[in-house]
Design a protein around this motif. Sequence first.
Motif, PDB file in Angstrom:
ATOM      1  N   ILE A   8      41.247  39.085  49.196  1.00 18.68           N
ATOM      2  CA  ILE A   8      41.494  38.940  47.767  1.00 18.68           C
ATOM      3  C   ILE A   8      40.673  40.003  47.052  1.00 18.68           C
ATOM      4  N   TRP A   9      41.357  40.919  46.383  1.00 22.45           N
ATOM      5  CA  TRP A   9      40.722  42.063  45.727  1.00 22.45           C
ATOM      6  C   TRP A   9      40.649  41.839  44.227  1.00 22.45           C
ATOM      7  N   SER A  10      39.660  42.433  43.597  1.00 25.82           N
ATOM      8  CA  SER A  10      39.553  42.413  42.134  1.00 25.82           C
ATOM      9  C   SER A  10      39.497  43.830  41.603  1.00 25.82           C
ATOM     10  N   THR A  11      40.220  44.065  40.534  1.00 25.39           N
ATOM     11  CA  THR A  11      40.076  45.280  39.736  1.00 25.39           C
ATOM     12  C   THR A  11      39.478  44.870  38.396  1.00 25.39           C
ATOM     13  N   PHE A  12      38.309  45.408  38.081  1.00 24.77           N
ATOM     14  CA  PHE A  12      37.593  44.964  36.893  1.00 24.77           C
ATOM     15  C   PHE A  12      36.912  46.154  36.229  1.00 24.77           C
ATOM     16  N   THR A  13      36.599  45.989  34.962  1.00 24.90           N
ATOM     17  CA  THR A  13      35.885  47.023  34.224  1.00 24.90           C
ATOM     18  C   THR A  13      34.434  46.606  34.033  1.00 24.90           C
ATOM     19  N   TYR A  14      33.573  47.598  33.928  1.00 26.73           N
ATOM     20  CA  TYR A  14      32.159  47.390  33.703  1.00 26.73           C
ATOM     21  C   TYR A  14      31.614  48.624  32.988  1.00 26.73           C
ATOM     22  N   LYS A  15      30.404  48.541  32.492  1.00 32.44           N
ATOM     23  CA  LYS A  15      29.780  49.686  31.822  1.00 32.44           C
ATOM     24  C   LYS A  15      28.670  50.236  32.702  1.00 32.44           C
ATOM     25  N   ASN A  16      28.679  51.566  32.863  1.00 32.62           N
ATOM     26  CA  ASN A  16      27.628  52.186  33.661  1.00 32.62           C
ATOM     27  C   ASN A  16      26.335  52.283  32.858  1.00 32.62           C
ATOM     28  N   GLY A  39      26.534  53.327  29.313  1.00 36.38           N
ATOM     29  CA  GLY A  39      27.389  52.554  28.423  1.00 36.38           C
ATOM     30  C   GLY A  39      28.845  52.971  28.457  1.00 36.38           C
ATOM     31  N   VAL A  40      29.220  53.805  29.435  1.00 38.59           N
ATOM     32  CA  VAL A  40      30.602  54.256  29.562  1.00 38.59           C
ATOM     33  C   VAL A  40      31.382  53.257  30.396  1.00 38.59           C
ATOM     34  N   GLU A  41      32.561  52.876  29.934  1.00 38.13           N
ATOM     35  CA  GLU A  41      33.367  51.892  30.640  1.00 38.13           C
ATOM     36  C   GLU A  41      34.005  52.512  31.882  1.00 38.13           C
ATOM     37  N   LYS A  42      33.848  51.831  33.009  1.00 34.75           N
ATOM     38  CA  LYS A  42      34.393  52.272  34.288  1.00 34.75           C
ATOM     39  C   LYS A  42      35.253  51.160  34.872  1.00 34.75           C
ATOM     40  N   THR A  43      36.080  51.511  35.857  1.00 35.78           N
ATOM     41  CA  THR A  43      36.923  50.543  36.553  1.00 35.78           C
ATOM     42  C   THR A  43      36.618  50.587  38.037  1.00 35.78           C
ATOM     43  N   ALA A  44      36.509  49.426  38.658  1.00 31.40           N
ATOM     44  CA  ALA A  44      36.273  49.332  40.095  1.00 31.40           C
ATOM     45  C   ALA A  44      37.310  48.405  40.713  1.00 31.40           C
ATOM     46  N   THR A  45      37.667  48.672  41.959  1.00 31.63           N
ATOM     47  CA  THR A  45      38.524  47.792  42.739  1.00 31.63           C
ATOM     48  C   THR A  45      37.824  47.513  44.063  1.00 31.63           C
ATOM     49  N   ALA A  67      35.249  38.686  34.105  1.00 34.20           N
ATOM     50  CA  ALA A  67      36.025  39.919  34.265  1.00 34.20           C
ATOM     51  C   ALA A  67      36.408  40.124  35.727  1.00 34.20           C
ATOM     52  N   VAL A  68      35.453  39.919  36.633  1.00 32.00           N
ATOM     53  CA  VAL A  68      35.764  40.039  38.062  1.00 32.00           C
ATOM     54  C   VAL A  68      36.799  38.993  38.457  1.00 32.00           C
ATOM     55  N   TYR A  69      36.619  37.766  37.977  1.00 31.48           N
ATOM     56  CA  TYR A  69      37.564  36.707  38.331  1.00 31.48           C
ATOM     57  C   TYR A  69      38.967  37.000  37.822  1.00 31.48           C
ATOM     58  N   ASN A  70      39.077  37.442  36.590  1.00 31.76           N
ATOM     59  CA  ASN A  70      40.405  37.760  36.051  1.00 31.76           C
ATOM     60  C   ASN A  70      41.064  38.900  36.806  1.00 31.76           C
ATOM     61  N   GLY A  71      40.244  39.757  37.428  1.00 29.38           N
ATOM     62  CA  GLY A  71      40.801  40.853  38.209  1.00 29.38           C
ATOM     63  C   GLY A  71      41.369  40.438  39.548  1.00 29.38           C
ATOM     64  N   LEU A  72      41.074  39.209  39.982  1.00 32.26           N
ATOM     65  CA  LEU A  72      41.578  38.737  41.270  1.00 32.26           C
ATOM     66  C   LEU A  72      42.441  37.486  41.178  1.00 32.26           C
ATOM     67  N   LEU A  82      32.275  33.070  41.236  1.00 32.39           N
ATOM     68  CA  LEU A  82      33.723  33.172  41.438  1.00 32.39           C
ATOM     69  C   LEU A  82      34.274  31.872  42.015  1.00 32.39           C
ATOM     70  N   ALA A  83      33.497  31.249  42.919  1.00 29.64           N
ATOM     71  CA  ALA A  83      33.922  29.971  43.475  1.00 29.64           C
ATOM     72  C   ALA A  83      34.049  28.918  42.379  1.00 29.64           C
ATOM     73  N   THR A  84      33.069  28.864  41.487  1.00 25.51           N
ATOM     74  CA  THR A  84      33.110  27.885  40.394  1.00 25.51           C
ATOM     75  C   THR A  84      34.302  28.136  39.484  1.00 25.51           C
ATOM     76  N   LEU A  85      34.569  29.395  39.173  1.00 31.61           N
ATOM     77  CA  LEU A  85      35.714  29.719  38.322  1.00 31.61           C
ATOM     78  C   LEU A  85      37.038  29.442  39.031  1.00 31.61           C
ATOM     79  N   ALA A  86      37.033  29.468  40.373  1.00 31.39           N
ATOM     80  CA  ALA A  86      38.261  29.234  41.132  1.00 31.39           C
ATOM     81  C   ALA A  86      38.611  27.760  41.248  1.00 31.39           C
ATOM     82  N   VAL A  87      37.631  26.883  41.093  1.00 28.55           N
ATOM     83  CA  VAL A  87      37.880  25.455  41.265  1.00 28.55           C
ATOM     84  C   VAL A  87      38.993  24.947  40.352  1.00 28.55           C
TER      85      VAL A  87
END
Length: 308
Positions: free
Chosen positions: A74-82, A85-91, A149-154, A183-188
Amino acid sequence: MATTCIDAEPLDFGASKQSTFKVCTFLVNVLSNMYLQWEKAGSHDAADFKWTPFNACPVTQDLKVSDFSFSSLIWSTFTYKNGLGVEKTATEPFGCISKSNADGMFYLVFRGSKSVADFLVDVETDPVVYSAPTPNPPSGIQVEKGWYAVYNGLVDELRDQLQQIGGAGQQLIVTGHSLGSTLATLAVPDAVANFLEVYQYNSASPMVGFESFRTYYDSLTVIGDVPGLLKDTFRLVNTADIVPNFPWKHSGYVHVGTQVSFKADYGSKQKTHNPCCSYAYAIYNPTAPCNPTYDDCAANNNNTRDAL
């Protein structure tokens, strides 16, 4: 200098089951090794990464990966700030569903923080509005921005996999360590929305949401006068570990579930928090949770970067 444990208190499992915690910590450490395989392979995308489930934790060698089957990751694509303060995307790959070949039990498993992106998204602690997947939720539920954000990405892939394992009456144990526990708590609630009978056994979990989220989460155990599909939530906490006290910037965050405690202080945040040499060791040695061979354990297990 050899690692020593400077303070200890035994682990009392209370109403939780040691046997379940053993399987959960085994699977969490398998998922931690999964990330390291992905990193070593050059951090390929999902189509190119071939994962070989492997148990690198010396503590949990009584359990074998051959006794479990594993879903696609199960993969997540999410945004974060480095740091600028620049917004980046990770998968990244975060979890999977595993099934015990012995008893048919399903486990939803999430790893802890490993990458720079993970650590940066961890500290995005402002509360955001949470959208509940179950019918008729209360309004105004708030959870931590970064983990949501990570949870919504997966969540789309997660929901697809939850639908494949069965519906009413099927049991599912949800587990994770640190970030993986959030993530487990958000998945329940999503598992409950799929009519699964859910148990959560997590370790080193930070606080996921405000009181509004805990009230909603607790409501999944009893709906009106009828028992709900969420049966139990147990949080394993090393009281010497500072991560379960996070986020500390906002006073509104609270825990869910029942805390199961021990103490093993190795004099280092990273060592005290370790999913194998600290937490797994305590599960297997509840009356004496200080690991006297911590350094040997860590030398044979490279799951040491779970800081959140």
